[in-house]
Design an enzyme around this catalytic site. Structure first.
Site, PDB file in Angstrom:
ATOM      1  N   HIS A 170      80.461 -30.683 -12.047  1.00 24.65           N
ATOM      2  CA  HIS A 170      80.290 -31.787 -11.032  1.00 24.65           C
ATOM      3  C   HIS A 170      80.582 -31.342  -9.908  1.00 24.65           C
ATOM      4  O   HIS A 170      81.763 -30.966  -9.451  1.00 24.65           O
ATOM      5  CB  HIS A 170      81.156 -32.901 -11.689  1.00 24.65           C
ATOM      6  CG  HIS A 170      80.911 -34.574 -10.711  1.00 24.65           C
ATOM      7  ND1 HIS A 170      81.933 -34.750  -9.885  1.00 24.65           N
ATOM      8  CD2 HIS A 170      79.898 -35.032 -10.308  1.00 24.65           C
ATOM      9  CE1 HIS A 170      81.536 -35.772  -9.439  1.00 24.65           C
ATOM     10  NE2 HIS A 170      80.300 -36.007  -9.711  1.00 24.65           N
ATOM     11  N   HIS A 214      78.089 -34.047  -0.838  1.00 21.92           N
ATOM     12  CA  HIS A 214      78.244 -35.404  -1.572  1.00 21.92           C
ATOM     13  C   HIS A 214      78.011 -36.495  -0.358  1.00 21.92           C
ATOM     14  O   HIS A 214      77.079 -37.315  -0.941  1.00 21.92           O
ATOM     15  CB  HIS A 214      79.706 -35.625  -2.153  1.00 21.92           C
ATOM     16  CG  HIS A 214      79.600 -36.729  -2.948  1.00 21.92           C
ATOM     17  ND1 HIS A 214      80.470 -37.893  -2.136  1.00 21.92           N
ATOM     18  CD2 HIS A 214      79.087 -37.174  -3.934  1.00 21.92           C
ATOM     19  CE1 HIS A 214      80.123 -38.976  -3.005  1.00 21.92           C
ATOM     20  NE2 HIS A 214      79.464 -38.698  -3.985  1.00 21.92           N
TER      21      HIS A 214
HETATM   22  O1  G3P Z   1      75.756 -37.741 -10.662  1.00 26.22           O
HETATM   23  C1  G3P Z   1      76.861 -38.265 -11.185  1.00 26.22           C
HETATM   24  C2  G3P Z   1      77.703 -38.560  -9.995  1.00 26.22           C
HETATM   25  O2  G3P Z   1      77.809 -37.514  -9.214  1.00 26.22           O
HETATM   26  C3  G3P Z   1      77.285 -39.830  -9.235  1.00 26.22           C
HETATM   27  O3  G3P Z   1      78.344 -40.187  -8.521  1.00 26.22           O
HETATM   28  O4  G3P Z   1      79.386 -40.386  -5.992  1.00 26.22           O
HETATM   29  O5  G3P Z   1      79.774 -38.481  -7.410  1.00 26.22           O
HETATM   30  O6  G3P Z   1      77.675 -38.486  -6.815  1.00 26.22           O
HETATM   31  P1  G3P Z   1      78.842 -39.212  -7.266  1.00 26.22           P
HETATM   32 MG    MG Z   2      76.846 -36.721  -7.420  1.00 30.43          MG
END
Ligand code: G3P
Ligand code: MG
Length: 240
Positions: free
Chosen positions: A6, A48
């Site tokens: 992530h 992000h």
């Molecule tokens: O794509 C999954 C997750 O990344 C969604 O939330 O805010 O971390 O981009 P965020």
């Molecule tokens: Mg994300």
């Protein structure tokens, strides 16, 4: 169950930077999630937030800056363990690092209120220009209009519904929306990742992926309840 890095190996290196993606590859990641934006001069970049408050303490928004301006900003400034300069990477740079060995690429398109008009066409053209890339790509977005536009532009692109502020009560309407754009994946928060909810979503044929899972205990619970993938900042979460 897929272990999806992530924003790169963002528990160990500044999120969504060349450093964090290189580290994720070194750690053996094959499945990746990252967030896509577009600069004022139309360059696709990975970061992000819509602005640089959380990463660099700067109010400036990506939509208002050219890539030349934006790449001067240190997006590692917030990362206490390693604040050495890292600039916002272009999408192309990220794909050069993670693309060759990747099995699955989740482009999370940040495009609330269509702040980046035309981002859908641009991203699709980019994916089609790279041999073998479209087949292993999945596009998700919190913005439903964005998913709809992707579907209008392409029958073949795989889409992931990304649940925001979901609750058990709101699950069925969300499933309906996901079906309306012919999404194949359903992504939702750990907060509501319970066995019955996961079962309900899977009944409709979706792959279910959960964000953000950062402890081994939660990861094992997700596996136990039949989740297909977890988004984690720690690609080695199962070895902890
Ligand atoms: O794509 C999954 C997750 O990344 C969604 O939330 O805010 O971390 O981009 P965020
Ligand atoms: Mg994300």
């Amino acid at each position: 169950m897929k272990i999806i890095s992530h924003r790169g190996a963002s528990g160990y290196a500044p999120e969504n930077t060349v450093k964090s993606f290189k580290l994720a590859v070194e750690m053996g990641s094959k499945d990746f999630e990252f967030d896509v934006h577009q600069t004022k001069d139309g360059i696709l970049v990975v970061h992000h937030d819509y602005d640089f408050k959380p990463t660099a303490g700067r109010e400036a928004r990506i939509a208002d800056l050219s890539y030349a301006e934006l790449k001067k900003i240190n997006v590692a400034a917030h990362f206490k363990k390693d604040p050495a300069f890292q600039c916002v990477p272009r999408l192309e740079e990220v794909l050069d690092i993670i693309g060759p060995g990747a099995q699955w690429l989740n482009f999370e398109v940040k495009n609330d209120d269509n702040i980046y008009p035309g981002i859908e066409e641009k991203l699709l053209a980019f994916l089609k220009s790279k041999p073998g890339m479209l087949e292993k790509s999945l596009i998700s977005s919190f913005d439903h209009g964005t998913l709809k536009r992707f579907r209008e532009l392409s029958n073949e692109i795989r889409l992931g519904y990304l649940g925001h502020g979901l609750s058990t009560m709101l699950l069925l309407p969300a499933i309906k929306k996901a079906r309306a754009v012919r999404a194949v994946n359903f992504h939702m928060a750990l907060r509501i990742a319970f066995k019955l909810n996961v079962r309900k979503i899977k009944k409709y044929g979706f792959q279910v992926c959960i964000y953000t899972v950062n402890t081994k205990k939660d990861a094992l619970r997700m596996k136990e309840i039949g989740v297909d993938g977890i988004f984690t900042n720690y690609p080695d979460i199962m070895e902890k």
